[in-house]
Design an enzyme around this catalytic site. Sequence first.
Site, PDB file in Angstrom:
ATOM      1  N   MET A   1      52.561  37.878  34.139  1.00  0.00           N
ATOM      2  CA  MET A   1      52.580  38.923  35.298  1.00  0.00           C
ATOM      3  C   MET A   1      53.894  38.560  36.143  1.00  0.00           C
ATOM      4  SD  MET A   1      49.860  40.843  35.036  1.00  0.00           S
ATOM      5  CE  MET A   1      49.600  40.728  33.282  1.00  0.00           C
ATOM      6  N   CYS A   2      54.104  39.882  36.902  1.00  0.00           N
ATOM      7  CA  CYS A   2      55.305  39.790  37.669  1.00  0.00           C
ATOM      8  C   CYS A   2      55.231  38.509  38.724  1.00  0.00           C
ATOM      9  CB  CYS A   2      55.374  41.089  38.611  1.00  0.00           C
ATOM     10  SG  CYS A   2      55.157  42.574  37.383  1.00  0.00           S
ATOM     11  N   ARG A   3      56.368  38.345  39.165  1.00  0.00           N
ATOM     12  CA  ARG A   3      56.441  37.288  40.190  1.00  0.00           C
ATOM     13  C   ARG A   3      57.130  37.992  41.460  1.00  0.00           C
ATOM     14  NH1 ARG A   3      53.959  33.172  38.345  1.00  0.00           N
ATOM     15  NH2 ARG A   3      52.464  34.994  38.479  1.00  0.00           N
ATOM     16  N   VAL A  87      60.134  40.382  40.444  1.00  0.00           N
ATOM     17  CA  VAL A  87      60.686  40.525  39.037  1.00  0.00           C
ATOM     18  C   VAL A  87      59.316  41.021  38.253  1.00  0.00           C
ATOM     19  CG1 VAL A  87      62.626  38.993  39.102  1.00  0.00           C
ATOM     20  CG2 VAL A  87      60.492  37.907  38.402  1.00  0.00           C
ATOM     21  N   ASN A 114      51.341  42.052  41.962  1.00  0.00           N
ATOM     22  CA  ASN A 114      51.313  41.035  40.687  1.00  0.00           C
ATOM     23  C   ASN A 114      50.124  40.892  40.046  1.00  0.00           C
ATOM     24  OD1 ASN A 114      51.211  37.481  40.744  1.00  0.00           O
ATOM     25  ND2 ASN A 114      51.486  38.857  38.921  1.00  0.00           N
TER      26      ASN A 114
END
Length: 248
Positions: A1-3, A87, A114
């Site tokens: 998952m995104c950060r 990101v 996220n």
Amino acid sequence: MCRHLAYLGPEQSVGDLLVRGENSLLHQSFAPRDMRGGGTINADGFGVGWWGVEGFSRYRSDQPLWSDSALRETLPGIRSGAVVAAVRSATVGMPVQRTACAPFSDEVWAFSHNGVVGGWPESLGELAADMPVTDLLQLEAPTDSAALWALLRGALAEQDPEKAMISLVRAVHAVAPDSRLNLLLGNGRELWATTWYHSLSVLVDDERAIVTSEPYDDNPAWQSIPDRHFVSARPGHLTVTPLEIGSS
Ligand code: GLN
């Protein structure tokens, strides 16, 4: 998952903030430490927003953070004391495009998600039906995160950030209980976040408040936020409260 990563404190280089520490956001884009089964790397673009004398500005790209020239050629020269960055690891089935990258924003707020909305898009149909049609027509991307932003932005017009974010988590959890809802919101002066399945750490002292998916260095002052909690932070101030939402 995104950060994601948000910073409030003394003015500093926006580019430096993204590469700071041995586990910087840049490092987390290709070697994150705590993805909890939600993808492997965060290579589907990135975004960074900052507040300055001209108000809010933003740079987003569908390129991995490590390969976008802005990281070395543009962002280091920009200074700000209030930053929200992310990101992205696109959820399966969702497009890789610049406008799907956080931070989502308007003139006031910057938002990152996220996680994933389980059963999207069908699961969000009922909530979306209550939104003004023009908001739906202006969704930046056909993704769960862009839809969450549209819902939250509508709520922020009437409620304070804490109430709006908790109501959103509650409402999405009710229709899509298998969702992962780590939300992050900033307005340049304060940060608000939720933990709902994914990791989050904070570092707050009298000078600065940093909220991030993973600590970027080994400073012992980082506090890990337990799952299902709400965070409100600014320099010199941190509150962490449990999210009182039924589990299923
Ligand atoms: N589901 C969102 C997207 O695809 C967020 C993804 C994530 O947290 N990895 O954009």
